[in-house]
Write a protein that holds these residues in place. Structure first.
Motif, PDB file in Angstrom:
ATOM      1  N   LEU A  70       0.822  -1.213   0.000  1.00  0.00           N
ATOM      2  CA  LEU A  70       0.000   0.000   0.000  1.00  0.00           C
ATOM      3  C   LEU A  70       0.855   1.262   0.000  1.00  0.00           C
ATOM      4  N   ALA A  71       2.006   1.222   0.689  1.00  0.00           N
ATOM      5  CA  ALA A  71       2.898   2.382   0.692  1.00  0.00           C
ATOM      6  C   ALA A  71       3.419   2.644  -0.719  1.00  0.00           C
ATOM      7  N   GLY A  72       3.770   1.586  -1.430  1.00  0.00           N
ATOM      8  CA  GLY A  72       4.212   1.750  -2.817  1.00  0.00           C
ATOM      9  C   GLY A  72       3.123   2.354  -3.681  1.00  0.00           C
ATOM     10  N   LEU A  73       1.905   1.852  -3.527  1.00  0.00           N
ATOM     11  CA  LEU A  73       0.784   2.405  -4.267  1.00  0.00           C
ATOM     12  C   LEU A  73       0.542   3.855  -3.850  1.00  0.00           C
ATOM     13  N   GLY A  74       0.663   4.121  -2.564  1.00  0.00           N
ATOM     14  CA  GLY A  74       0.478   5.477  -2.056  1.00  0.00           C
ATOM     15  C   GLY A  74       1.481   6.455  -2.634  1.00  0.00           C
ATOM     16  N   VAL A  75       2.736   6.035  -2.772  1.00  0.00           N
ATOM     17  CA  VAL A  75       3.759   6.901  -3.356  1.00  0.00           C
ATOM     18  C   VAL A  75       3.389   7.247  -4.796  1.00  0.00           C
ATOM     19  N   VAL A  76       2.942   6.250  -5.536  1.00  0.00           N
ATOM     20  CA  VAL A  76       2.525   6.496  -6.920  1.00  0.00           C
ATOM     21  C   VAL A  76       1.360   7.483  -6.955  1.00  0.00           C
ATOM     22  N   LEU A  77       0.374   7.279  -6.093  1.00  0.00           N
ATOM     23  CA  LEU A  77      -0.792   8.151  -6.086  1.00  0.00           C
ATOM     24  C   LEU A  77      -0.459   9.568  -5.632  1.00  0.00           C
ATOM     25  N   VAL A  78       0.426   9.700  -4.648  1.00  0.00           N
ATOM     26  CA  VAL A  78       0.775  11.019  -4.138  1.00  0.00           C
ATOM     27  C   VAL A  78       1.542  11.814  -5.190  1.00  0.00           C
ATOM     28  N   ARG A  79       2.383  11.145  -5.954  1.00  0.00           N
ATOM     29  CA  ARG A  79       3.180  11.839  -6.974  1.00  0.00           C
ATOM     30  C   ARG A  79       2.391  12.137  -8.233  1.00  0.00           C
ATOM     31  N   ARG A  80       1.290  11.447  -8.419  1.00  0.00           N
ATOM     32  CA  ARG A  80       0.514  11.604  -9.642  1.00  0.00           C
ATOM     33  C   ARG A  80      -0.542  12.713  -9.478  1.00  0.00           C
ATOM     34  N   GLY A  81      -0.784  13.411 -10.548  1.00  0.00           N
ATOM     35  CA  GLY A  81      -1.927  14.296 -10.583  1.00  0.00           C
ATOM     36  C   GLY A  81      -1.767  15.658  -9.946  1.00  0.00           C
ATOM     37  N   ARG A  82      -0.560  16.238  -9.957  1.00  0.00           N
ATOM     38  CA  ARG A  82      -0.426  17.614  -9.460  1.00  0.00           C
ATOM     39  C   ARG A  82      -1.197  18.545 -10.356  1.00  0.00           C
ATOM     40  N   LEU A  83      -1.826  19.517  -9.760  1.00  0.00           N
ATOM     41  CA  LEU A  83      -2.651  20.454 -10.520  1.00  0.00           C
ATOM     42  C   LEU A  83      -1.794  21.520 -11.181  1.00  0.00           C
ATOM     43  N   PRO A  84      -2.040  21.826 -12.451  1.00  0.00           N
ATOM     44  CA  PRO A  84      -1.270  22.880 -13.117  1.00  0.00           C
ATOM     45  C   PRO A  84      -1.511  24.220 -12.440  1.00  0.00           C
ATOM     46  N   GLY A  85      -0.473  25.006 -12.350  1.00  0.00           N
ATOM     47  CA  GLY A  85      -0.617  26.355 -11.794  1.00  0.00           C
ATOM     48  C   GLY A  85      -0.517  26.402 -10.286  1.00  0.00           C
ATOM     49  N   ALA A  86      -0.462  25.241  -9.625  1.00  0.00           N
ATOM     50  CA  ALA A  86      -0.344  25.239  -8.170  1.00  0.00           C
ATOM     51  C   ALA A  86       1.115  25.353  -7.787  1.00  0.00           C
ATOM     52  N   THR A  87       1.375  25.979  -6.664  1.00  0.00           N
ATOM     53  CA  THR A  87       2.746  26.145  -6.214  1.00  0.00           C
ATOM     54  C   THR A  87       3.077  25.166  -5.133  1.00  0.00           C
TER      55      THR A  87
END
Length: 178
Positions: free
Chosen positions: A161-178
């Protein structure tokens, strides 16, 4: 049906509302992807859903779970102790981090301040995704009920789950966010 059976029903139903709502939010953020307008709408709506469904679900899950442990004489079993710790972390994260930040997104969007909404939204995604990985681990522990000598099972599940969590946390940053 006895009181224990009814309490177990309440526990599962409230956990379904709490964890299911959180997982649905995470899935929606992934499906929507970097579409800022849709993400902002989702997060603005989730502020209300959190207050109406997730918070009561979390509280009822914790209370009913505690009563089930007491009535069932489960004691200090490994799965109970670890699940309680993870559930409390999740409840605090939801109430102290996610809820207020979703409220900031909604307020900033209502005020037309997209930059502030994006900044608040970007900080929500890693916390919500990591929290749901912990909630899935709690469900795993509740179903498998490993003892103190069988914690390797829980450790293996936690690593996956930690491995999956790392993938999910790194994925999908919103454009324009700092």
């Amino acid at each position: 049906m006895d009181a224990y059976g009814f309490l177990k029903f309440v526990h599962v139903l409230s956990a379904f509302a709490w964890v299911g709502g959180g997982l649905t939010f995470v899935v929606f953020t992934l499906v929507i992807g970097p579409n800022v307008d849709r993400q902002m709408r989702l997060m603005s709506e989730m502020a209300g859903v959190g207050l109406a469904l997730l918070t009561p679900g979390a509280l009822l899950t914790l209370v009913s779970g505690g009563l089930l442990v007491w009535l069932g004489a489960w004691g200090a079993e490994a799965w109970v102790a670890i699940s309680l710790i993870l559930a409390l972390i999740s409840a605090v994260n939801g109430g102290a981090v996610l809820g207020p930040r979703l409220g900031k997104v909604a307020a900033a969007e209502a005020a037309g301040d997209r930059a502030a909404a994006l900044a608040a939204a970007q900080r929500i995604l890693p916390f919500s995704r990591a929290e749901q990985m912990g909630n899935v681990l709690v469900i795993f522990l509740m179903v498998t009920k490993p003892g103190w000598g069988e914690l390797w099972i829980a450790a293996l599940a936690a690593m996956l789950l930690a491995g999956l969590g790392v993938v999910l946390v790194r994925r999908g940053r919103l454009p324009g966010a700092t």
